[in-house]
Design a protein around this motif. Structure first.
Motif, short mmCIF file in Angstrom:
data_model
loop_
_atom_site.label_atom_id
_atom_site.label_comp_id
_atom_site.label_asym_id
_atom_site.label_seq_id
_atom_site.Cartn_x
_atom_site.Cartn_y
_atom_site.Cartn_z
N VAL A 422 59.60 37.16 19.08
CA VAL A 422 58.88 35.89 19.17
C VAL A 422 57.80 35.97 20.24
CG1 VAL A 422 59.12 33.42 19.57
CG2 VAL A 422 60.93 34.67 18.39
N ILE A 423 58.12 36.59 21.38
CA ILE A 423 57.15 36.70 22.48
C ILE A 423 55.90 37.43 22.03
CG2 ILE A 423 56.74 37.90 24.67
CD1 ILE A 423 59.47 37.12 25.58
N ASP A 428 48.58 34.89 20.75
CA ASP A 428 47.41 34.34 20.06
C ASP A 428 47.46 32.82 19.94
OD1 ASP A 428 46.30 36.82 19.87
OD2 ASP A 428 46.89 37.17 17.79
N PRO A 429 48.58 32.21 19.50
CA PRO A 429 48.61 30.75 19.44
C PRO A 429 48.35 30.08 20.80
CG PRO A 429 50.43 31.66 18.17
CD PRO A 429 49.82 32.79 18.90
N LEU A 430 48.97 30.59 21.86
CA LEU A 430 48.76 29.99 23.17
C LEU A 430 47.32 30.16 23.64
CD1 LEU A 430 52.05 30.90 25.10
CD2 LEU A 430 51.39 28.72 24.09
N ASN A 436 41.24 25.57 23.56
CA ASN A 436 40.95 24.26 22.98
C ASN A 436 41.13 23.15 24.03
OD1 ASN A 436 40.59 22.68 20.30
ND2 ASN A 436 42.34 21.70 21.29
N ALA A 437 42.18 23.27 24.85
CA ALA A 437 42.43 22.26 25.87
C ALA A 437 41.29 22.19 26.89
CB ALA A 437 43.76 22.55 26.58
N VAL A 534 45.05 28.33 12.43
CA VAL A 534 45.71 29.63 12.64
C VAL A 534 46.94 29.46 13.51
CG1 VAL A 534 45.41 31.96 13.58
CG2 VAL A 534 43.52 30.86 12.37
N VAL A 535 46.83 28.59 14.52
CA VAL A 535 47.98 28.32 15.39
C VAL A 535 49.15 27.78 14.57
CG1 VAL A 535 48.83 26.83 17.24
CG2 VAL A 535 46.61 27.93 17.46
N LYS A 536 48.86 26.81 13.71
CA LYS A 536 49.92 26.21 12.90
C LYS A 536 50.57 27.23 11.98
CE LYS A 536 50.87 22.26 9.87
NZ LYS A 536 50.29 21.07 9.21
#
Length: 725
Positions: A422-423, A428-430, A436-437, A534-536
């Motif tokens: 998982v790590i 990429d998502p983070l 974006n933030a 892509v994150v989703k």
């Protein structure tokens, strides 16, 4: 050699992580006493390893970096925001050089030169440059040095040493390869001085005549007497990077009260001390000719206790490096063991042998042992999310610089553990979410001040275990989502109809649609419509969920909910319309049999259950998954009260409970394809494939069919509770 090189680069990643954490701690004011020493050791370790593989650019820059860090350590450079900012930029450059050396690619020479200049300016020295080649020796000027060879009388016998202090005699003779690997005796002597009081004698008897001198040779040796509380192992630690490239003897002095007299003239001793000092602080400006030679400055005392050093080395000695493929192979074998153990149990039950006293105890012991082995293997695969989080400070610095915003990153829960698989897929998502933030979420400093906020924006990255999952949140204190703009953009792109009735949650989720972007202009950060969709997809491929909470003017929070592992799961095995399903235990609050009159119709097809003063929507699992029609629900059912990640509760109706099992997760998408309401599959003890229910997907699917129910008085009949959590 290739295997050693690969190990070096793996260790470099660890050292770079240590370097980043230490510098961030210095920047935030949370550094401990040994933080600067740890940062210095990280750069020194990378430099030493780089010298072994002749990575000249890496070694040259690491040397300049190391010199600056030594200034921090000795107190000649003040630890302030400007210094830590330069150090953090230098850490980024060092990381680029390491990766360029690993991949065999080029690097930005201009950026390296700029960082070197900043470090050199910090230490008050010129940027280190490689010396120009010398054609001849005509320009060398020699100075006559007068030496008095009269032996210096032995000093008076000192007062007895405390019992805890001992005197050691160290004989240190470097070989040529030690210098070739960019190691310096001056730094080693400085480390020894931190351990106690030292007396150093230089032996230059092996130095040949000038015409026979090899510039890359090694001719000097040292004899060091040190009075210290440290033991032999702690003293040897000062030589850990050069021990294979020198002759080293460490013996306890037989007569510590009377160290041998030195024949070295005091003027030569001062000269050698100055040379050692300049080697440790290089590059440094040369003193004018004829200037008096200053005495060496006092060396600071060690900041870390010898006991702590010993404990750390002992801890490091208990770890080994194992190829991840071997661990994956072991995990797969353990998974097969679990499946075969379940098959054996089922066969014994079918044969009527499960209740035999001796056999039942043996099978129970086998089951417990199998579970313990499985937990142990999963623990080996588990790693802290720190390895992902530590990459984000650099990303924040770069994006903040590109957008002209002032941003502070706060990381929490870095020690939270999750499966390595998982790590590896979290980075990429983070990265997308933090970019974006900063770009979309945080306002400019001027806008923040106008709205009564501090000029510096905050992005918070946190991780926590919750209900058998890991929850990662990325939040900012910016302006929040502009829902009117999001809706207008979606209408403009044809994603929704202009008159479509959308709730706030539905509007927020439009930003996850492919091709959606609210950026007014195209930039290196945003505007291409590729990012959150892509994150989703990435999070869903991990069996996780992503949600948004936003308040105008106060900021937004993106919440990722992920399984702790992609290998095993504790679940409740149920039967639905002749199919075997597995419901994860985490979301199950309780199981019960509805009492007569406890369920009520709500509309044409929807039903609710009266439970403890309220109404809970009922979902027939078989109907929702397409296993049977609306009129085929059996009279006797079992109700599972489940709770989603956002707190929503529904009742899942199933035909029968078969019991709790620990099952091995098999990817459904990789072997078949995505199925709505199903997250994965597993192989049961009888060889059949059972589908694993996605509880949150079923809750989401039921919302469109079941209207919200209000509260009512307590029902007359209490249900028969089968299991509560």
């Amino acid at each position: 050699m290739a295997a050693i090189r690969e190990t070096f680069f793996v260790e470099c990643e660890e050292q770079l992580g240590e370097l980043e954490r230490g510098l961030v701690a210095l920047e935030n004011g949370t550094a401990e006493a040994d933080t600067i020493n740890a940062v210095f050791r990280a750069v020194h370790s990378i430099k030493g390893g780089g010298g072994i593989f002749a990575l000249e650019d890496l070694v040259r820059f690491a040397h300049v970096f190391e010199t600056s860090l030594d200034g921090l350590r000795s107190g000649t450079i003040e630890v302030d925001s400007a210094a830590t900012a330069i150090m953090l930029r230098a850490a980024d450059v060092l990381a680029d050089l390491v990766r360029a050396a690993r991949d065999g690619s080029g690097h930005d020479h201009g950026r390296v030169a700029s960082a070197s200049a900043e470090l050199a300016a910090l230490t008050g020295a010129a940027t280190a440059q490689a010396p120009a080649p010398v054609d001849d020796l005509d320009d060398i000027v020699f100075e006559r040095v007068q030496l008095d060879t009269t032996p210096t009388p032995a000093p008076a016998t000192p007062a007895p040493l405390p019992e805890a202090r001992r005197t050691w005699v160290i004989r240190f003779t470097p070989r040529a390869e030690m210098y070739a690997h960019a190691n310096e005796p001056g730094l080693i002597l400085r480390e020894l001085a931190r351990l106690g009081t030292i007396d150093v004698r230089l032996d230059a008897d092996a130095l040949p005549a000038l015409d026979a001198l090899d510039p890359e040779g090694a001719y000097f040796s040292w004899t060091i007497h040190i009075e210290t509380e440290c033991d032999r192992a702690q003293i040897r630690q000062a030589f850990e990077w050069v021990e294979d490239h020198c002759a080293l003897d460490i013996d306890e002095a037989t007569n510590p009260s009377a160290p041998p007299a030195t024949d070295t003239d005091e003027g030569l001793r001062a000269l050698l001390a100055r040379i050692s000092q300049e080697a440790a602080e290089a590059p440094a400006a040369a003193p004018p000719a004829g200037a008096p030679i200053p005495a060496p400055p006092a060396l600071p005392s060690a900041s870390a206790s010898p006991v702590a050093v010993t404990d750390k080395r002992a801890e490091q000695a208990t770890t080994i490096r194992v190829d991840l493929q071997r661990i994956d192979r072991l995990a797969n074998l353990v998974g097969e063991l679990v499946i075969n153990e379940a098959m054996l149990t089922q066969h014994l039950t079918a044969a009527g042998l499960a209740r035999a006293a001796g056999l039942a105890n043996t099978m129970e012991s086998l089951s417990q042992l199998t579970r313990e082995i499985q937990h142990s293997v999963m623990a080996i695969r588990a790693q802290p999310v720190r390895s992902v989080f530590q990459r984000m400070p650099r990303l924040v610095r770069e994006v903040a610089a590109m957008t002209g915003k002032t941003v502070r990153l706060i990381c929490e829960g870095e020690e939270t553990e999750i499966d390595k698989t998982v790590i590896e897929r979290l980075s990429d998502p983070l990265t997308h979410m933090i970019r974006n933030a900063i770009d979309h979420g945080l306002e400019t400093a001027q806008t923040r001040i106008e709205h009564g906020k501090p000029a510096e924006g905050t992005v918070r990255l946190s991780a926590i275990h919750r209900s058998g999952k890991i929850v990662i949140e990325v939040s900012d204190d910016g302006a929040g989502l502009d829902r009117a703009r999001i809706r207008a953009k979606a209408v403009e792109k044809g994603l929704i109809a202009a008159d479509a009735p959308l709730t706030d949650d539905e509007t927020d989720n439009l930003i996850f649609m492919p091709g959606f972007s609210t950026a007014a202009t195209l930039s290196d950060i945003s505007g291409r419509g590729v990012g959150l969709d892509v994150v989703k997809q990435s999070i869903h491929s991990l069996g996780g969920r992503i949600s948004i909470a936003s308040q105008p003017g106060r900021g937004s929070t993106f919440t990722l909910s992920l399984p702790l592992t992609l290998a095993v799961l504790d679940g409740m095995v149920v039967s639905v319309a002749g199919h075997v399903l597995v419901v994860p235990l985490g979301p199950i609050v309780e199981t019960l049999r509805p009492a007569p009159g406890q369920t009520h119709r709500l509309g044409a097809q929807s039903r609710v259950m009266a439970l403890r003063g309220g109404y809970i929507p009922i979902v027939d699992t078989g109907v929702l998954l397409g296993f049977r029609g609306q009129d085929e629900t059996p009279e006797q059912v079992v109700a599972l009260l489940v709770e989603g990640e956002n707190g929503d509760r529904i009742i899942l109706e199933v035909d029968e409970l078969q019991g709790q099992r620990q099952i091995v997760i098999k990817s459904l998408e990789a072997n078949y394809g995505a199925v709505d309401g199903i997250s994965a599959a597993t192989v049961m003890g009888d060889g059949r494939v059972a589908l694993i229910v996605d509880v949150d997907a079923l809750i989401a699917a039921s919302r469109a069919e079941i209207p919200a129910a209000g509260r009512s008085p307590t029902p007359r009949h209490e249900p028969e509770t089968l299991l509560t959590r």
